[in-house]
Design a protein around this motif. Structure first.
Motif, PDB file in Angstrom:
ATOM      1  N   GLN A 169      65.771  35.670  33.400  1.00  0.00           N
ATOM      2  CA  GLN A 169      64.409  36.188  33.291  1.00  0.00           C
ATOM      3  C   GLN A 169      63.446  35.423  34.199  1.00  0.00           C
ATOM      4  N   ALA A 170      63.686  34.122  34.348  1.00  0.00           N
ATOM      5  CA  ALA A 170      62.820  33.324  35.212  1.00  0.00           C
ATOM      6  C   ALA A 170      63.011  33.676  36.693  1.00  0.00           C
ATOM      7  N   TRP A 171      64.252  33.996  37.069  1.00  0.00           N
ATOM      8  CA  TRP A 171      64.544  34.277  38.473  1.00  0.00           C
ATOM      9  C   TRP A 171      64.427  35.751  38.838  1.00  0.00           C
ATOM     10  N   LEU A 172      64.356  36.622  37.838  1.00  0.00           N
ATOM     11  CA  LEU A 172      64.348  38.061  38.108  1.00  0.00           C
ATOM     12  C   LEU A 172      63.186  38.493  39.005  1.00  0.00           C
ATOM     13  N   PRO A 173      61.926  38.059  38.752  1.00  0.00           N
ATOM     14  CA  PRO A 173      60.840  38.467  39.662  1.00  0.00           C
ATOM     15  C   PRO A 173      61.079  38.023  41.100  1.00  0.00           C
ATOM     16  N   LYS A 174      61.623  36.806  41.278  1.00  0.00           N
ATOM     17  CA  LYS A 174      61.890  36.314  42.630  1.00  0.00           C
ATOM     18  C   LYS A 174      62.976  37.142  43.309  1.00  0.00           C
ATOM     19  N   LEU A 175      64.004  37.526  42.534  1.00  0.00           N
ATOM     20  CA  LEU A 175      65.070  38.340  43.110  1.00  0.00           C
ATOM     21  C   LEU A 175      64.555  39.730  43.501  1.00  0.00           C
ATOM     22  N   VAL A 176      63.664  40.273  42.683  1.00  0.00           N
ATOM     23  CA  VAL A 176      63.118  41.602  42.981  1.00  0.00           C
ATOM     24  C   VAL A 176      62.243  41.553  44.234  1.00  0.00           C
ATOM     25  N   LEU A 177      61.453  40.482  44.397  1.00  0.00           N
ATOM     26  CA  LEU A 177      60.550  40.383  45.543  1.00  0.00           C
ATOM     27  C   LEU A 177      61.244  39.905  46.811  1.00  0.00           C
ATOM     28  N   ALA A 178      62.414  39.298  46.679  1.00  0.00           N
ATOM     29  CA  ALA A 178      63.082  38.709  47.842  1.00  0.00           C
ATOM     30  C   ALA A 178      63.321  39.705  48.977  1.00  0.00           C
ATOM     31  N   PRO A 179      63.832  40.933  48.723  1.00  0.00           N
ATOM     32  CA  PRO A 179      64.042  41.868  49.843  1.00  0.00           C
ATOM     33  C   PRO A 179      62.749  42.201  50.593  1.00  0.00           C
ATOM     34  N   SER A 180      61.650  42.397  49.852  1.00  0.00           N
ATOM     35  CA  SER A 180      60.378  42.711  50.514  1.00  0.00           C
ATOM     36  C   SER A 180      59.889  41.539  51.361  1.00  0.00           C
ATOM     37  N   VAL A 181      60.067  40.322  50.837  1.00  0.00           N
ATOM     38  CA  VAL A 181      59.636  39.142  51.589  1.00  0.00           C
ATOM     39  C   VAL A 181      60.461  38.993  52.860  1.00  0.00           C
ATOM     40  N   VAL A 182      61.774  39.186  52.757  1.00  0.00           N
ATOM     41  CA  VAL A 182      62.645  39.046  53.920  1.00  0.00           C
ATOM     42  C   VAL A 182      62.308  40.114  54.963  1.00  0.00           C
TER      43      VAL A 182
END
Length: 313
Positions: free
Chosen positions: A28-41
């Motif tokens: 749950q802590a890492w889920l937002p980061k994983l979701v945003l990672a493709p957009s950031v990359v």
């Protein structure tokens, strides 16, 4: 049984096992980061990566295709000696000042009018905002018809019997840039009106009533009391409109095509013409970097003021 506790924790018995975060908690802590990672990359690669690539090309002798024969700032020197670039830069100064100034005046005036709680306010607000829903391509095409001497305003007025009436700015090299101002102001002034109207509706009515009780007239109330309260709105509107002016491309292409000749060129059309139609990618990249510098010169003070206001707010 004794119990121990630390600040912020509930007391637990001595010897009881310490609870550790579960796998679900970590997920749950890492889920937002994983979701945003493709957009950031994707943003890093296709926005900032291409900005960096454009800067690299501006330092090369690239023509039809990219090459990496570095020539330093020679392309920028060529750009400074190019007459068409200075025409485009001068046009941007004229267009930017008139576009921003007229949009602010008309937007503030329309907002003050609607703030008087007039009848049919909702309908009028929609009419003023409607042009902003159109693309600049549509705006350019429509105004090209309206300003065409043989089809638009000039032909209509002459059809009414005023044979000496002339309004041929679209084909006049000295006046063509002002047709861009007319079309752009028509489209963007409603957006500025919405910004000012939101700011006006956020001002406490008691301030206005107190000023009126002191004998101030309505125009004086708006000039001395209301407008100083709207400084953040004015600053934001100037930043947004200046950003639009620097990047203006589609309106120029649709309305004047940069002509007659290149008399209504703006830096964006200059960049496109040299990078894609004249096979001078190096010079086109140099002009794009200068445009980026202009945008940053506007955005950086805006972001700084926003961060400063939040920090001291």
């Amino acid at each position: 049984m004794k119990s121990v506790s630390t600040p912020g924790e509930a007391a637990r018995p001595v010897g009881a096992p310490v609870s550790r975060p579960s796998v679900t908690g970590h997920l749950q802590a890492w889920l937002p980061k994983l979701v945003l990672a493709p957009s950031v990359v994707i943003s890093l690669c296709f926005v900032y990566g291409f900005m960096l690539w454009t800067f690299v090309l501006s330092l090369t002798d690239s023509r039809m295709l990219p090459s990496y024969d570095f020539v330093g700032f020679a392309q920028y020197a060529r750009l400074m000696n190019n007459e068409r670039w200075w025409v485009a830069a001068t046009n941007l100064g004229v267009f930017g000042v008139l576009f921003v100034g007229l949009c602010l005046v008309l937007g503030a005036g329309l907002a003050i009018l609607l703030d008087q709680r007039i009848r049919r306010e909702g309908m009028l607000r929609t009419l003023y905002l409607y042009p902003m829903a159109l693309s600049f391509i549509v705006t350019g095409v429509v105004w090209k018809w309206l300003l065409n001497p043989g089809l638009g305003i000039q032909a209509m007025v002459r059809g009414w019997g005023f044979e000496s009436f002339t309004f041929d700015w679209l084909v006049d090299p000295d006046m063509a840039v002002y047709t861009l101002v007319i079309a752009a102001v028509w489209q963007a002034s409603g957006f500025v009106m919405a910004l000012f109207l939101a700011g006006l509706r956020g001002i406490d009515d008691s301030i206005l009533k107190a000023a009126q009780l002191d004998g101030a007239s309505l125009p004086r109330v708006y000039w001395r009391v209301v407008m100083p309260c709207l400084r953040p709105v004015v600053f934001s509107a100037v930043m947004i409109l200046s950003h639009i002016a620097i990047k203006s491309f589609d309106l120029v292409v649709a309305l004047t095509g940069g002509g007659p000749g290149y008399s209504s060129d703006l830096p964006a059309t200059f960049m496109y013409a040299h990078a894609f139609t004249r096979a001078q990618i190096g010079m086109g990249s140099a002009s794009a970097i200068l445009m980026l510098g202009g945008v940053l010169a506007i955005l950086v003070p805006y972001l700084y003021s926003e961060l400063r206001s939040r920090r001291h707010g």
